[in-house]
Design a protein around this motif. Structure first.
Motif, mmCIF file in Angstrom:
data_model
loop_
_atom_site.group_PDB
_atom_site.id
_atom_site.type_symbol
_atom_site.label_atom_id
_atom_site.label_comp_id
_atom_site.label_asym_id
_atom_site.label_seq_id
_atom_site.Cartn_x
_atom_site.Cartn_y
_atom_site.Cartn_z
ATOM 1 N N LEU A 1 0.912 -1.136 -0.154
ATOM 2 C CA LEU A 1 0.050 0.049 -0.007
ATOM 3 C C LEU A 1 0.879 1.478 0.031
ATOM 4 C CD1 LEU A 1 -2.484 -1.120 2.870
ATOM 5 C CD2 LEU A 1 -2.745 -1.766 0.354
ATOM 6 N N ARG A 2 0.243 2.387 -0.222
ATOM 7 C CA ARG A 2 0.989 3.646 -0.272
ATOM 8 C C ARG A 2 0.434 4.446 0.710
ATOM 9 N NH1 ARG A 2 4.328 3.632 -4.502
ATOM 10 N NH2 ARG A 2 5.000 5.620 -3.903
ATOM 11 N N GLN A 3 1.165 5.071 1.620
ATOM 12 C CA GLN A 3 0.948 6.038 2.741
ATOM 13 C C GLN A 3 0.123 7.382 2.150
ATOM 14 O OE1 GLN A 3 4.582 7.638 4.288
ATOM 15 N NE2 GLN A 3 5.553 8.376 2.564
ATOM 16 N N GLY A 4 -0.827 7.802 2.998
ATOM 17 C CA GLY A 4 -1.703 8.912 2.544
ATOM 18 C C GLY A 4 -2.899 8.410 1.834
ATOM 19 N N ARG A 5 -3.076 7.265 1.564
ATOM 20 C CA ARG A 5 -4.436 6.730 0.700
ATOM 21 C C ARG A 5 -5.063 5.697 1.491
ATOM 22 N NH1 ARG A 5 -1.330 5.551 -5.279
ATOM 23 N NH2 ARG A 5 -0.029 7.492 -5.078
ATOM 24 N N THR A 6 -6.388 5.922 0.999
ATOM 25 C CA THR A 6 -7.179 4.847 1.799
ATOM 26 C C THR A 6 -7.613 3.506 1.008
ATOM 27 O OG1 THR A 6 -8.636 6.517 2.835
ATOM 28 C CG2 THR A 6 -9.591 4.656 2.745
ATOM 29 N N TYR A 7 -7.481 2.408 1.649
ATOM 30 C CA TYR A 7 -7.740 1.170 1.031
ATOM 31 C C TYR A 7 -8.837 0.181 1.746
ATOM 32 C CZ TYR A 7 -3.296 2.185 -0.960
ATOM 33 O OH TYR A 7 -2.198 2.799 -1.907
ATOM 34 N N TRP A 8 -9.393 -0.606 1.035
ATOM 35 C CA TRP A 8 -10.511 -1.312 1.596
ATOM 36 C C TRP A 8 -9.965 -2.765 1.382
ATOM 37 C CZ3 TRP A 8 -14.610 -0.226 4.991
ATOM 38 C CH2 TRP A 8 -14.806 0.879 4.820
ATOM 39 N N ILE A 9 -9.779 -3.498 2.446
ATOM 40 C CA ILE A 9 -9.478 -4.978 2.268
ATOM 41 C C ILE A 9 -10.567 -5.856 2.596
ATOM 42 C CG2 ILE A 9 -7.841 -6.706 3.048
ATOM 43 C CD1 ILE A 9 -5.721 -4.423 3.305
ATOM 44 N N ARG A 10 -11.080 -6.629 1.732
ATOM 45 C CA ARG A 10 -12.292 -7.632 2.038
ATOM 46 C C ARG A 10 -11.458 -9.009 2.440
ATOM 47 N NH1 ARG A 10 -17.252 -7.796 -1.617
ATOM 48 N NH2 ARG A 10 -17.492 -5.822 -0.301
ATOM 49 N N VAL A 11 -11.982 -9.362 3.818
ATOM 50 C CA VAL A 11 -11.587 -10.773 4.569
ATOM 51 C C VAL A 11 -12.594 -11.626 4.677
ATOM 52 C CG1 VAL A 11 -10.382 -11.674 6.422
ATOM 53 C CG2 VAL A 11 -9.602 -9.551 5.688
ATOM 54 N N TYR A 12 -12.517 -12.672 3.764
ATOM 55 C CA TYR A 12 -13.518 -13.597 3.711
ATOM 56 C C TYR A 12 -13.248 -14.809 4.837
ATOM 57 C CZ TYR A 12 -15.756 -12.185 -0.686
ATOM 58 O OH TYR A 12 -16.350 -11.316 -1.460
ATOM 59 N N ASN A 13 -14.054 -15.223 5.684
ATOM 60 C CA ASN A 13 -13.862 -16.352 6.564
ATOM 61 C C ASN A 13 -14.507 -17.532 6.049
ATOM 62 O OD1 ASN A 13 -13.748 -18.301 8.615
ATOM 63 N ND2 ASN A 13 -14.800 -17.028 10.235
ATOM 64 N N ASP A 14 -13.930 -18.238 5.150
ATOM 65 C CA ASP A 14 -14.518 -19.297 4.298
ATOM 66 C C ASP A 14 -14.276 -20.710 5.239
ATOM 67 O OD1 ASP A 14 -15.286 -17.943 2.119
ATOM 68 O OD2 ASP A 14 -13.022 -18.257 1.138
ATOM 69 N N MET A 15 -14.107 -20.468 6.395
ATOM 70 C CA MET A 15 -13.918 -21.691 7.270
ATOM 71 C C MET A 15 -15.400 -22.052 7.864
ATOM 72 S SD MET A 15 -10.330 -21.149 9.739
ATOM 73 C CE MET A 15 -10.793 -19.297 9.915
ATOM 74 N N GLU A 16 -15.388 -23.472 8.057
ATOM 75 C CA GLU A 16 -16.613 -23.754 8.417
ATOM 76 C C GLU A 16 -16.966 -23.655 9.838
ATOM 77 O OE1 GLU A 16 -18.646 -25.274 6.349
ATOM 78 O OE2 GLU A 16 -17.576 -25.252 4.788
ATOM 79 N N THR A 17 -16.216 -23.778 10.887
ATOM 80 C CA THR A 17 -16.564 -23.541 12.090
ATOM 81 C C THR A 17 -15.770 -22.525 13.063
ATOM 82 O OG1 THR A 17 -14.930 -25.217 12.998
ATOM 83 C CG2 THR A 17 -17.204 -25.991 12.395
ATOM 84 N N GLN A 18 -14.714 -21.879 12.366
ATOM 85 C CA GLN A 18 -13.816 -20.983 13.178
ATOM 86 C C GLN A 18 -14.229 -19.423 13.125
ATOM 87 O OE1 GLN A 18 -9.770 -22.042 14.177
ATOM 88 N NE2 GLN A 18 -9.805 -23.422 12.645
ATOM 89 N N ASN A 19 -13.882 -18.838 14.006
ATOM 90 C CA ASN A 19 -14.146 -17.260 13.740
ATOM 91 C C ASN A 19 -12.906 -16.903 13.147
ATOM 92 O OD1 ASN A 19 -16.773 -16.759 14.859
ATOM 93 N ND2 ASN A 19 -15.974 -16.967 16.888
ATOM 94 N N LEU A 20 -12.646 -15.641 13.022
ATOM 95 C CA LEU A 20 -11.489 -14.978 12.319
ATOM 96 C C LEU A 20 -11.517 -13.322 12.639
ATOM 97 C CD1 LEU A 20 -9.181 -15.078 10.393
ATOM 98 C CD2 LEU A 20 -10.971 -14.594 8.613
ATOM 99 N N THR A 21 -10.439 -12.852 12.897
ATOM 100 C CA THR A 21 -10.216 -11.386 12.641
ATOM 101 C C THR A 21 -9.016 -11.435 11.926
ATOM 102 O OG1 THR A 21 -9.112 -10.992 14.675
ATOM 103 C CG2 THR A 21 -11.374 -10.625 14.755
#
Length: 596
Positions: A73-93
Motif C-alpha cells: 500500500l502507499r501512505q496517505g491513501r485509503t484502502y479497503w481490504i475484504r477478508v472472507y472467513n471461508d472456514m466452516e466452524t472457526q471465527n476470524l479477525t
C-alpha cells in the motif's frame, strides 16, 4: 414487464440508491458495499492440510498459502481490504500489525477489544489509511487463538521518496512450525489440566524449510530451503518480519556481516552497522546489505563456496532450534535440499538489552522528555502456576477470551457505561481500573509505562515481546531488577529513543523467586489516538494464557465519537457490517478519499 413488476423494480432501485449514496453521520459516510463496490485487496481465509518443511499439518491459510500474499500500500491513501472467513466452524479477525487504526476503530482486528470476530461464511471490509510517515515494514495476521502461526503475511507501506537508496528489496518472513494442531494447542493452554504446546518444530523462511532431523519427512512430501536471490555489487533492502508464534531468534548471513539497520517497526533510523540481528515475535527490521564484488565471488568459488547460508537459531528456550535459508548469486551451483552438516556461523548468545540505547531516529521524532511526563504507570506481570493451570496476570488480573464477554469497544457502544473505566480510580490505583481491568488515559497526557516482571513461586520465566496497538511508543530501554528512574535517565543522556510498537522484556534469571522483581521494559507515549487498544505479549501462547490488557485513550466523547445509528451494524456478532452470501454489508467510511 407488468405494472406490478415495474413498481417493485423501481422501489428496489430507490432503496439501492439510498443505500449507495453516502449518508453523512457525524462527518463520516455510511455506505452499502454491494456489487458496485470493489475492494482494493481480497483475502480468503480457509483451513486445510498443507505441507511445509516436509511435514503435513492442518492449518489456517490465506489465499491458500502460508504465509499469505504480500500486500503493498502507499501512505496517505485509503484502502479497503475484504477478508472472507471461508472456514466452516472457526471465527476470524485480521490485525494490521503496527498500523494505527485510530480513525477506523472497528478495523483494528482485535476480538477482545475492537470488533466482533468474522463468523464462519461471513466477510468483513477493513478500512486502512496509512498516514504519511508510516512507510515501512509491517505484517497482517489473524488475532484468534493460535491461527496466526500460519495465517499471516507481509504488509509493506511504500515510500514515495525513500530516504535511503538501494537497488532492490527482499522480504524475509519468519514463522514457526508446530506439528500439533491449533485446536490441540489452544485446548492444552486454556482448559484444565494445562498442557504446554511444546517447542517449535522449525523456524521457516517465507514458509519454507527442511526437517530438522535427517530423514524426518512426512510421506513423499518434497521440501527445500528458501532462497534469497541477489546479484553482485548491488545494495539490497532486506525486510525481516518476526511473524513467529513463540521463537525469539538470532540470525546472520554467512560471509555477509555488513548489515546496516535503517528501519525498525515502521520507523526509519539512522544507519547502524551490525553483523547479526535479534528478532522477537512481532518485531520488524529493515537492513541494507551490499552484496559481494565479482572478484570476491570468484575467490569464494575457487575455495568451494558457491552459496551462503542465512543461519537462524532460537534463543531463551529449553531447546535451541537451528534452521537455514540460502543466499544465491547467479552463475554458481547451489543445493537447497540439504542443510549444512555443521553450522557455518557461530551466533552469539542473547544480548540482553540489544541496541536499546543505540538506535537513533533518522529525523527528529518529538521524543518527550522526563519533564513532559504527566504520569507513570507500572504494569506488573506475574505468572501464576497451580496444579491445573498456568495463567499470566497484569496488576493482578488476566485478560482472556472469557473476559469481557464481548469486544470492549462494542460493549461501550452498546451503552454498557458501567464498563467505561474510571480515570480517577485508575490514577489512585497505580494506573489500572480494577473494575474493568483497563488502563485509561486522557488525550494530551504523556505517559511513562513500565512493564515490570515479577516472580511467583517456581514459575519458569520467559522473554516477552510486548506489542502495543493504536500508536507507536518511544522505547526508553530495559534492565534487570526494578525500574530505577534516576539510573535510566542517566542512560538516556545523549540518546534519541526511537518509536517502536514491539519491544522485548528480557529475562535475567531462569526461574522466579516469589515477589522478586526480575526485569523491566519502559516506554514513553504521547496519548493522541482516542480508542480502545490492546497491549500484549506477542507470543501467541502467552496471549491465550492471559498476558494482554486494554488501554482506553480519551473520555467517552472521544472514544464513542460516532453516533449509534452509524455503528449499529458493528455491534452484534454477524451484524449488518458483516456480509455473507445473501447480504452485502453496510460500512462506515471514515476517510473522504474513497472515491479517488
Amino acid at each position: 414487464m407488468t405494472t406490478k413488476t415495474a413498481v417493485m423494480s423501481f422501489c428496489r432501485l430507490l432503496i439501492g440508491l439510498a443505500l449507495v449514496l453516502p449518508s453523512i453521520v457525524n462527518g463520516y459516510k455510511l455506505r452499502y458495499h454491494d456489487e458496485s463496490f470493489t475492494p482494493d485487496v481480497v483475502l480468503r481465509v480457509t483451513e486445510s492440510s498443507i505441507s511445509r518443511a516436509c511435514s503435513t499439518r492442518y492449518s489456517v491459510l490465506i489465499n491458500g498459502t502460508a504465509p499469505g500474499p504480500e500486500i503493498r500500500l502507499r501512505q496517505g491513501r485509503t484502502y479497503w481490504i475484504r477478508v472472507y472467513n471461508d472456514m466452516e466452524t472457526q471465527n476470524l479477525t485480521m490485525h494490521w500489525h503496527g498500523l494505527s487504526m485510530a480513525a477506523s476503530p472497528f478495523s483494528d482486528g482485535s476480538p477482545q477489544a475492537s470488533q466482533w470476530p468474522i463468523a464462519p461464511q461471513y466477510f468483513f471490509d477493513y478500512e486502512l489509511h496509512p498516514d504519511v510517515g508510516d512507510a515501512g515494514t509491517y505484517f497482517y495476521h489473524s488475532h484468534i487463538g493460535f491461527q496466526a502461526m500460519s495465517a499471516s503475511g507481509p504488509l509493506i507501506i511504500e515510500d514515495d521518496d525513500p530516504p535511503y537508496q538501494y537497488d532492490e528489496e527482499r522480504i524475509v518472513h519468519l514463522s514457526d512450525l508446530f506439528l500439533k494442531t491449533d485446536e490441540e494447542i489452544e485446548t492444552g493452554l486454556t482448559t484444565p489440566p494445562y498442557v504446554w504446546s511444546g517447542e517449535t518444530n522449525n523456524v521457516l523462511v517465507n514458509g519454507q524449510g527442511l526437517p530438522l532431523n535427517t530423514g524426518a519427512r512426512d510421506g513423499d512430501n518434497e521440501c527445500s530451503l528458501a532462497t534469497i536471490l541477489v546479484e553482485p555489487e548491488k545494495v539490497y533492502r532486506l525486510r525481516f518480519i518476526g511473524a513467529t508464534a513463540l521463537s525469539f531468534v538470532s540470525l546472520a548471513f554467512q560471509g555477509h556481516n555488513n548489515l546496516s539497520i535503517i528501519e525498525v517497526d515502521g520507523d526509519y533510523t539512522q544507519p547502524l552497522e551490525v553483523d547479526y540481528l535479534q528478532i522477537g515475535p512481532g518485531q520488524r527490521f529493515s537492513v541494507l546489505m551490499r552484496t559481494k564484488r565479482r572478484e570476491e565471488l570468484e575467490e569464494d568459488r575457487a575455495n568451494g563456496i558457491n552459496q551462503y547460508f542465512l543461519q537462524i537459531e532460537t534463543r531463551e528456550r529449553p531447546i535451541s532450534v537451528r534452521s537455514y535459508a540460502v543466499l544465491i548469486y547467479p552463475g554458481g551451483s547451489y543445493n537447497v535440499s540439504t542443510a549444512p552438516a555443521n553450522p557455518p556461523i557461530t551466533l552469539p548468545s542473547t544480548a540482553l538489552g540489544w541496541l536499546d540505547y543505540e538506535l537513533r531516529p533518522l529525523t527528529p521524532n518529538n521524543f518527550p522528555t522526563l519533564a513532559e511526563v504527566t504520569r507513570r504507570v507500572t504494569v506488573t506481570i506475574t505468572q501464576i502456576v497451580n496444579n491445573t493451570m498456568v495463567t499470566f496476570l497484569q496488576n493482578g488480573f488476566p485478560w482472556t477470551e472469557s473476559f469481557p464477554p464481548m469486544p470492549y469497544l462494542v460493549a461501550l457502544y452498546n451503552e454498557e457505561m458501567s464498563l467505561f473505566p474510571s480515570y480517577e480510580s485508575a490514577v489512585n490505583n497505580g494506573g489500572m481500573d480494577n473494575r474493568t481491568r483497563t488502563f485509561p488515559a486522557k488525550l494530551g497526557e504523556v505517559l511513562e509505562i513500565v512493564i515490570q516482571m515479577t516472580g511467583q513461586g517456581n514459575g519458569i520465566l520467559n522473554v516477552h515481546p510486548f506489542h502495543a496497538h493504536g500508536s507507536h511508543f518511544y522505547d526508553i530501554g530495559s534492565g534487570n531488577g526494578t525500574y530505577d528512574l534516576v539510573q535510566n535517565e542517566e542512560r538516556l543522556k545523549g540518546t534519541e529513543p526511537v518509536r517502536r510498537d514491539t519491544t522485548m522484556l528480557y529475562r535475567y534469571t531462569r526461574s522466579g523467586i516469589a515477589g522478586a522483581t526480575l526485569g523491566w521494559r519502559a516506554w514513553r507515549l504521547r496519548v493522541t489516538n482516542a480508542g480502545v487498544w490492546l497491549a500484549h505479549c506477542h507470543i501467541l501462547q502467552h496471549m491465550m494464557m492471559g498476558m494482554q490488557t486494554v488501554w482506553v485513550f480519551g473520555d467517552r466523547n472521544d472514544v464513542l465519537r460516532l453516533g449509534y445509528p452509524a455503528v449499529k451494524g458493528y455491534l452484534s456478532y454477524g451484524g449488518e457490517a458483516y456480509g455473507n452470501s445473501s447480504r452485502w454489508p453496510t460500512c462506515v467510511h471514515y476517510w473522504d478519499d474513497d472515491d479517488d
